[in-house]
Design an enzyme around this catalytic site. Structure first.
Site, mmCIF file in Angstrom:
data_model
loop_
_atom_site.group_PDB
_atom_site.id
_atom_site.type_symbol
_atom_site.label_atom_id
_atom_site.label_comp_id
_atom_site.label_asym_id
_atom_site.label_seq_id
_atom_site.Cartn_x
_atom_site.Cartn_y
_atom_site.Cartn_z
ATOM 1 N N HIS A 222 -11.202 7.734 10.820
ATOM 2 C CA HIS A 222 -12.320 7.404 11.715
ATOM 3 C C HIS A 222 -11.845 6.713 12.989
ATOM 4 O O HIS A 222 -12.573 6.691 13.976
ATOM 5 C CB HIS A 222 -13.422 6.625 10.987
ATOM 6 C CG HIS A 222 -13.166 5.169 10.767
ATOM 7 N ND1 HIS A 222 -12.698 4.663 9.575
ATOM 8 C CD2 HIS A 222 -13.331 4.098 11.567
ATOM 9 C CE1 HIS A 222 -12.603 3.348 9.668
ATOM 10 N NE2 HIS A 222 -12.979 2.969 10.866
ATOM 11 N N ASP B 64 -9.302 8.203 4.248
ATOM 12 C CA ASP B 64 -9.548 7.845 5.644
ATOM 13 C C ASP B 64 -8.256 7.533 6.422
ATOM 14 O O ASP B 64 -7.983 6.393 6.756
ATOM 15 C CB ASP B 64 -10.498 6.641 5.677
ATOM 16 C CG ASP B 64 -11.173 6.471 7.029
ATOM 17 O OD1 ASP B 64 -10.706 7.071 8.004
ATOM 18 O OD2 ASP B 64 -12.169 5.728 7.100
ATOM 19 N N SER C 191 -9.874 -1.899 10.688
ATOM 20 C CA SER C 191 -9.701 -0.525 10.245
ATOM 21 C C SER C 191 -8.327 -0.042 10.656
ATOM 22 O O SER C 191 -7.915 -0.223 11.800
ATOM 23 C CB SER C 191 -10.750 0.375 10.866
ATOM 24 O OG SER C 191 -11.883 0.348 10.073
HETATM 25 N N1 ARG Z 1 -17.667 1.390 8.020
HETATM 26 C C1 ARG Z 1 -16.365 1.669 8.549
HETATM 27 C C2 ARG Z 1 -16.170 0.906 9.845
HETATM 28 O O1 ARG Z 1 -16.936 0.052 10.179
HETATM 29 C C3 ARG Z 1 -16.141 3.125 8.707
HETATM 30 C C4 ARG Z 1 -16.881 3.761 9.815
HETATM 31 C C5 ARG Z 1 -16.604 5.220 10.034
HETATM 32 N N2 ARG Z 1 -17.150 6.062 8.991
HETATM 33 C C6 ARG Z 1 -18.392 6.577 8.994
HETATM 34 N N3 ARG Z 1 -18.775 7.254 7.948
HETATM 35 N N4 ARG Z 1 -19.249 6.419 9.964
HETATM 36 O O2 ARG Z 1 -15.578 1.268 10.809
HETATM 37 N N1 GLU Z 2 -14.569 0.346 9.345
HETATM 38 C C1 GLU Z 2 -14.329 -0.884 10.045
HETATM 39 C C2 GLU Z 2 -13.462 -0.710 11.285
HETATM 40 O O1 GLU Z 2 -13.506 0.308 11.926
HETATM 41 C C3 GLU Z 2 -13.772 -1.863 9.090
HETATM 42 C C4 GLU Z 2 -14.856 -2.269 8.224
HETATM 43 C C5 GLU Z 2 -15.252 -3.659 8.490
HETATM 44 O O2 GLU Z 2 -16.079 -3.930 9.378
HETATM 45 O O3 GLU Z 2 -14.674 -4.483 7.772
HETATM 46 O O4 GLU Z 2 -12.798 -1.598 11.732
#
Ligand code: ARG
Ligand code: GLU
Length: 721
Positions: free
Chosen positions: A87, A223, A656
């Protein structure tokens, strides 16, 4: 006297309940030796603080990179190969994708260096060194100074410190605020500008579970994506060139095949973006009970419209997938955050803390004089700020966030300078070139019928969400000229605006003369865009700025006071996109009554979720074959393939792509998310509920090796069996 001593003891015991747990915190690498090394070693770490951060010798920190604007990546080969999340590389992968070569859907694996794809807008940076510069920053600052004068002195000091530090070499230097401006650190960084895409799994692996599983455990997302840094012949950063060669790093992280057990020590080394752990209760209330609910509702409305279009057409799915992921990510995070704070009684906890704080303040005249009015001031300020924040969310999400409004705004500057009779031809040319380039990117991923639906829905919600007196003027016009019918207004905007038609705008720009500026200013989409941005600039932004500046200076005082009140407590600074270390253990958790979550997921879970009818749960046929033959090689464990695991490391957005490391500093995983029940950790950490989610590095290796057959990449890495 006795009574006083007793009271004091009671106070102390009260504060100790506010001591953070060992798992909480995002620590400054330079201070680990002083603050954390002992605890980390007690928890099982076998490294020293200097193995992690050292400026005289190469250390782990040399392999940690800020990736793009907001992710982390790490170096995993002596040829500059870097690992981050799928991502995080998403936009790059998308930008190289077409219907014929859909790397998002099918994955991408460069077979040799020549096939690696340059990513024009991507850079990564390495921290060379950091240094505390509080005394230098505060030179000349006096307590009686107004905020304005104080800021101007800080600005001058900042400039001279940064200039001195970047003079030495080609590095970049920046001074960053810590503890709300009570401390300052200088960061010297090396920025690499030629970074190329090397590999990415298909979305059915890299985004498995999609937005359905996002922020959730149990998780099965592969990921990751791979890039490579290129440099000039002297191993120095350089702009893209065919002559550039792979970077020879100072440090390469070895990869462990040993896997993880419950209670194993882990740490995360990366660039957490923003946390706000020291805010008063009023702020927590504003965020979780006022701001989040509005944002959640508006995003839900947009997402429903996206979904209805994306499910019908593969081209629209590609065009809108990154936008959709972005909207959905915030939407779900805010839901989790508000729920988490409510479940934790977070607001009440902060209120109790404030009462104790108040007692401490009034226990002596110095503190009373310094901090006496603070809590009351917060209360008043947040009441006013809260109202403006609502307006701010509506104008940005429901007004300026509409795509055709964004397109129209790309010509604002051109329109503005063209009104000046003496405008320089050169300036006009420059503006045209800029507008053309951003509009051509914009239209590549634009689908008008979708945007028109959003336009109507957002303006309707805007109108019903606020008091009439708080709405921009355009709504009065809609009342008057369209009898309040927003659909009718949309028909006119989309029917008449040149921004509805990319060929028309591009042709217009091609032959543009400043004398034609009225064609821009009379465009109905442009009129709407200007009204919204005027409203924002005149009625909202200045007030929010004043109030936020007031909060900032109160927070500076409040932070200082909190640190004085608890001199024994180790305070970690809120995240601010600078390099940090978070450490904890591999641990399962109980998300709710009677439910227990194991710390690890496996390929069996992917097969369980398999559902060809649900986009997010389609499993690749080749992956199913590997599962059927149990062909896991040296990456499997007990006859299965581990996929993800969780731990108590305190992380946030920006972490991330951060490496998850074991007691010996070897790579065991790749951080990519947090569990939903714990997303309030940006405001308040709860060791029972907060878990970070990591990809098991063995699943990454398995996909590269067995699934993609990219053995040449595995050969570059250092595997520890
Ligand atoms: N929750 C994770 C973050 O904050 C992954 C985001 C990307 N993935 C998604 N399914 N939108 O970045
Ligand atoms: N998916 C998040 C990022 O892109 C990390 C998840 C979080 O917020 O801890 O940094």
């Amino acid at each position: 006297m006795k009574f006083k001593a007793l009271l004091f003891a009671l106070l102390i015991s009260f504060f100790t309940t506010f001591q953070s747990s060992a798992d909480e915190g995002m620590w400054i690498p330079m201070l680990l030796e002083q603050l954390n090394e002992k605890e980390m070693r007690d928890m099982g770490m076998r490294l020293t603080a200097r193995d992690i951060y050292d400026i005289n010798n190469s250390s782990l920190k040399d392999a940690i990179l800020l990736f793009g604007g907001g992710c982390t990546a790490e170096i995993i080969s002596a040829e500059g190969l870097i690992l981050t999340n799928h991502h995080c590389g998403y936009r790059e992968i998308q930008s190289h994708s077409t219907i014929q070569n859909d790397y998002l859907r099918d994955g991408f694996w460069a077979q040799n260096h020549n096939e690696e794809l340059p990513s024009a807008n991507l850079s990564v940076s390495r921290l060379v060194r950091m240094e505390e510069v509080t005394a230098k920053m505060l030179a000349g600052i006096k307590p009686e100074m107004t905020e304005k004068v104080r800021d101007s002195v800080l600005k001058i000091n900042r400039k001279s410190i940064e200039a001195a530090a970047s003079k030495e070499n080609t590095y970049e230097a920046k001074v960053r605020d810590f503890y709300y401006g009570n401390e300052f650190y200088l960061f010297v960084t090396e920025v690499f500008k030629d970074v190329r895409l090397v590999g990415a799994p298909p979305s059915s692996i890299g985004k498995f579970g999609g937005d359905t599983d996002n922020w959730m455990w149990p998780r099965h997302t592969g990921d990751f994506s791979l890039f490579r840094i290129y440099v000039d012949k002297d191993n120095k950063p350089a702009a893209f060139s065919k002559e550039n060669i792979p970077y020879k790093p100072l440090y390469t992280i070895p990869i462990s095949l040993k896997g993880v057990k419950e209670n194993d020590f882990t740490f995360i080394f990366g660039f957490p973006g923003r946390t706000q752990e020291y805010l008063p209760s009023d702020a927590i209330e504003m965020i979780t009970e006022v701001q989040n609910p509005i944002r959640i509702e508006l995003r839900r409305q947009k997402l429903d419209i996206y979904e209805s279009f994306m499910s019908q057409d593969q081209k629209i799915r590609i065009q809108y997938s990154a936008k959709d992921a972005g909207l959905s990510n915030g939407w779900k995070k805010w839901i989790g955050e508000s729920k988490g704070i409510a479940k934790l009684d977070g607001i009440e906890k902060k209120q109790d803390y404030e009462q104790a704080f108040q007692k401490w303040v009034s226990s002596n005249t110095t503190t009373q004089n310094q901090y006496g009015g603070l809590i009351d001031d917060f209360d008043k300020t947040f009441k006013t700020l809260s109202g403006y924040q609502q307006q701010l969310i509506f104008v940005t999400e429901a007004g300026l966030g509409i795509e055709i409004v964004k397109a129209a705004r790309t010509l604002s500057k051109l329109e503005e300078i063209s009104r000046n009779k003496d405008v320089l031809e050169d300036d006009v040319k420059k503006e045209i070139a800029k507008a053309k380039s951003s509009l051509s990117q914009f239209y590549k991923d634009y689908y008008l019928p979708l945007d028109k639906k959003i336009f109507v829905k957002m303006l309707e919600s805007y109108r019903s969400g606020l008091d009439k007196s708080q709405l921009p003027e355009v709504f009065a016009m809609i009342e008057k000229d369209y009898k309040g019918n927003i659909q009718a207004y949309a028909d006119v905007v989309f029917g008449k605006s040149m921004f509805s038609d990319s060929t028309q705008v591009m042709a217009f720009l091609q032959s543009y003369k400043p004398s034609q500026h009225k064609k821009i200013s009379n465009d109905p989409a442009f009129i709407l865009a200007s009204e919204l941005s005027d409203h924002y600039l005149k009625n909202i932004n200045p007030r929010v700025n004043v109030l936020e500046a007031r909060v900032d200076s109160m927070m500076r005082l409040y932070m200082k006071a909190q640190m004085e009140m608890q001199p024994e407590k180790r305070f970690y600074p809120d995240a601010n996109s600078t390099l940090r270390v978070a450490y904890g253990k591999v641990k399962p958790y109980y998300p709710k009554d009677a439910v227990f979550y194991e710390f690890q997921t496996t390929l069996e879970g992917i097969i369980e979720k398999d559902d060809p009818a649900v986009y997010d749960y389609v499993v690749d046929e080749r992956l199913k074959k590997l599962y059927a033959s149990k062909d896991y090689g040296k990456y499997g464990q007990n006859g299965t393939m581990p996929v993800c695991f969780i731990g108590t490391n305190h992380t946030t957005g920006g972490n991330s792509g951060s490496p998850a490391l074991n007691a010996d500093g070897q790579l065991i995983g790749l951080n990519f998310d947090r569990c939903w029940e714990g997303t309030m950790s940006d405001l308040m950490y709860d060791p029972d509920q907060c878990r970070n989610i990591m990809l098991d590095v063995r699943y990454f290796l398995f996909i590269v090796d067995k699934f993609a057959g990219a053995h040449h990449l595995i050969d570059e890495m250092v595997l520890v069996e």
